[in-house]
Design a protein around this motif. Structure first.
Motif, short mmCIF file in Angstrom:
data_model
loop_
_atom_site.label_atom_id
_atom_site.label_comp_id
_atom_site.label_asym_id
_atom_site.label_seq_id
_atom_site.Cartn_x
_atom_site.Cartn_y
_atom_site.Cartn_z
N ILE A 1 50.06 18.57 48.84
CA ILE A 1 50.39 18.55 47.41
C ILE A 1 51.84 18.10 47.27
O ILE A 1 52.65 18.26 48.18
N GLY A 2 52.15 17.57 46.08
CA GLY A 2 53.52 17.11 45.85
C GLY A 2 54.41 18.21 45.31
O GLY A 2 55.52 18.43 45.79
N GLU A 3 53.93 18.90 44.28
CA GLU A 3 54.65 20.00 43.64
C GLU A 3 53.65 21.08 43.29
O GLU A 3 52.44 20.85 43.23
N TRP A 4 54.15 22.28 43.01
CA TRP A 4 53.25 23.34 42.56
C TRP A 4 53.70 23.87 41.21
O TRP A 4 54.85 23.68 40.80
N ALA A 5 52.78 24.51 40.51
CA ALA A 5 53.04 24.97 39.16
C ALA A 5 52.21 26.22 38.87
O ALA A 5 51.41 26.65 39.71
N ILE A 6 52.43 26.79 37.71
CA ILE A 6 51.70 27.96 37.28
C ILE A 6 51.04 27.67 35.93
O ILE A 6 51.41 26.73 35.24
N SER A 7 50.06 28.49 35.57
CA SER A 7 49.38 28.30 34.30
C SER A 7 49.01 29.66 33.73
O SER A 7 48.58 30.56 34.47
N ASN A 8 49.20 29.81 32.42
CA ASN A 8 48.87 31.06 31.73
C ASN A 8 49.76 32.23 32.14
O ASN A 8 49.32 33.39 32.08
N ARG B 1 60.28 26.98 47.32
CA ARG B 1 60.29 26.13 46.14
C ARG B 1 59.68 26.86 44.95
O ARG B 1 58.64 27.51 45.08
N SER B 2 60.30 26.70 43.80
CA SER B 2 59.79 27.30 42.57
C SER B 2 58.77 26.37 41.91
O SER B 2 58.74 25.16 42.18
N PRO B 3 57.95 26.90 41.00
CA PRO B 3 57.05 26.02 40.24
C PRO B 3 57.86 25.10 39.34
O PRO B 3 58.95 25.44 38.90
N VAL B 4 57.30 23.92 39.07
CA VAL B 4 58.00 22.95 38.23
C VAL B 4 57.45 22.91 36.81
O VAL B 4 58.02 22.26 35.94
N THR C 1 51.38 34.18 47.55
CA THR C 1 50.93 33.06 46.73
C THR C 1 51.92 31.91 46.78
O THR C 1 51.55 30.75 47.03
N ILE C 2 53.19 32.22 46.57
CA ILE C 2 54.22 31.17 46.59
C ILE C 2 54.29 30.51 47.96
O ILE C 2 54.43 29.29 48.07
N GLY C 3 54.18 31.32 48.99
CA GLY C 3 54.21 30.79 50.35
C GLY C 3 53.08 29.81 50.62
O GLY C 3 53.28 28.78 51.28
N ALA C 4 51.89 30.10 50.10
CA ALA C 4 50.75 29.20 50.31
C ALA C 4 50.99 27.85 49.66
O ALA C 4 50.73 26.79 50.27
N PHE C 5 51.50 27.84 48.44
CA PHE C 5 51.79 26.57 47.78
C PHE C 5 52.89 25.81 48.53
O PHE C 5 52.83 24.57 48.65
N ARG D 1 57.75 36.97 31.20
CA ARG D 1 58.11 37.93 32.25
C ARG D 1 57.53 37.50 33.59
O ARG D 1 58.23 37.54 34.62
N GLN D 2 56.28 37.08 33.61
CA GLN D 2 55.64 36.67 34.85
C GLN D 2 56.30 35.42 35.42
O GLN D 2 56.48 35.30 36.64
N THR D 3 56.66 34.49 34.55
CA THR D 3 57.34 33.27 34.99
C THR D 3 58.67 33.60 35.64
O THR D 3 59.00 33.09 36.73
N ALA D 4 59.46 34.44 34.99
CA ALA D 4 60.76 34.83 35.54
C ALA D 4 60.59 35.52 36.89
O ALA D 4 61.40 35.30 37.81
N GLU D 5 59.56 36.32 37.01
CA GLU D 5 59.32 37.03 38.27
C GLU D 5 58.94 36.07 39.39
O GLU D 5 59.40 36.21 40.53
N VAL D 6 58.13 35.07 39.07
CA VAL D 6 57.76 34.06 40.07
C VAL D 6 59.00 33.30 40.54
O VAL D 6 59.22 33.12 41.75
N VAL D 7 59.81 32.84 39.60
CA VAL D 7 61.02 32.08 39.95
C VAL D 7 61.98 32.92 40.76
O VAL D 7 62.54 32.46 41.78
N ALA D 8 62.18 34.18 40.37
CA ALA D 8 63.09 35.05 41.11
C ALA D 8 62.58 35.32 42.52
O ALA D 8 63.37 35.35 43.48
N THR D 9 61.27 35.49 42.67
CA THR D 9 60.70 35.73 44.00
C THR D 9 60.85 34.50 44.88
O THR D 9 61.19 34.61 46.06
N ALA D 10 60.60 33.33 44.31
CA ALA D 10 60.76 32.10 45.08
C ALA D 10 62.20 31.93 45.55
O ALA D 10 62.44 31.57 46.73
#
Length: 329
Positions: A164-171, A190-193, A151-155, A175-184
């Protein structure tokens, strides 16, 4: 009154502290009224517009005496047409991943964030918006079946391609946010902004989850949707509307506890001489790490009134009183 602006997380994207949401474009406001509402937002200094590939023409948005889903254009198409002139001078956010069409009723309501789906839908959104770049592209819902790295790779690929200029997450939870940032970080991507979440005075679940602290530490801005609770915090006249609260999506509407909180909140706003919606928005914009609130409305007058919340500073005593109401059941 002057609009205020903030920078989203670690990005350079500077957006108005109120964004115009488009979830019900084509229904409320009707297609005929969209252009005027968008023009009014621009005049008020709003430079941030929030949409999604799932907004507007899904059957869950159907209302009596309104065109059915298969007769309506998508919210992206309506927004793109309204912004045809200034679209390169504003920030447009869209989303991918929420179930579309019959999948909304027949399958679990979770995200679809495979590489192929993200990239396919990005091109479709660009076409509907009539632009060559989406400024901020959200993963609309977590997808438990797709590896985060995919998922992160696609963005990141879409950013590299200039689509796209930047990518982000919603909902996403803390814990899920921390996991996304750590994986990125682990994958050198690039991490979500930003993380767009439901947040208002009567719904503070993200605080219990410690999401404000987690996002602030990760330089991920919070963007709040539903800042008035679907009309719950907009005054008693809104509580009885046919499509207030989650009745917009076929839900049961406000509970007795919701109404008690809203009544106490409206009384307090009256004591202070502040319109309820303005007070609710001012409270929200003062919360930790909240960069922006996404406001859905059909009225130019209400939009103008909401914008007056950006420069309303609440005292410590007022915040304590609002806390007391928020914790009532």
């Amino acid at each position: 009154m002057a609009m205020e602006y903030s920078t989203l997380g670690a990005s350079r994207l500077r957006v108005s502290r109120l964004a115009l949401g488009t979830a019900t474009f084509g229904v409320a406001p009707t297609a005929a009224d969209v252009n005027a509402l968008v023009a009014a937002a621009l005049d008020l200094g709003i430079n941030f517009f929030d949409t999604a590939n799932s907004y507007g023409n899904q059957s869950t948005f159907d209302r009596a005496r309104q065109p059915s889903a298969n007769e309506r254009e998508s919210a992206e198409s309506l927004l793109g047409r309204a912004l045809r002139g200034p679209i390169n001078q504003v920030a447009v956010a869209s989303k991918v991943g929420e179930p579309l069409g019959s999948n909304r009723e027949k399958h679990p309501f979770v995200g679809c964030l495979t590489r192929d789906h993200i990239k396919e839908q990005a091109h479709r959104s660009l076409e509907r918006l009539g632009t060559d770049r989406i400024d901020l592209y959200y993963a609309h819902l977590p997808d438990p079946t797709t590896e985060l790295a995919e998922t992160i790779g696609a963005f990141n690929e879409l950013i590299d391609e200039g689509l796209i200029g930047e990518w982000a997450i919603s909902n996403y939870s803390a814990r899920q946010t921390a996991e996304v940032v750590a994986t990125a970080e682990r994958c050198a991507m690039r991490s979500p902004v930003a993380n767009q979440v439901s947040y208002h005075l009567a719904n503070r679940s993200i605080e219990i989850d410690s999401l404000p602290e987690v996002t602030e530490a990760a330089r991920v801005a919070l963007v709040a949707y539903g800042p008035l609770g679907g009309g719950l915090l907009a005054g008693s006249a809104e509580l009885s509307q046919d499509y207030a609260g989650n009745r917009r999506w076929g839900g049961a509407g406000f509970s007795a506890s919701d109404v008690r909180q809203a009544t106490a909140f409206e009384w307090l706003a009256g004591e202070w001489g502040i319109k309820p919606a303005r007070l609710a928005l001012a409270w929200l914009l003062g919360r930790r790490n909240v960069a922006c609130a996404v406001l859905g409305t059909t009225s130019q007058e209400r939009l103008a009134s909401a914008c007056s919340a950006v420069d309303l500073d609440l005292s410590d005593e007022q915040l304590v009183a609002l806390d007391e109401i928020a914790h009532r059941q």
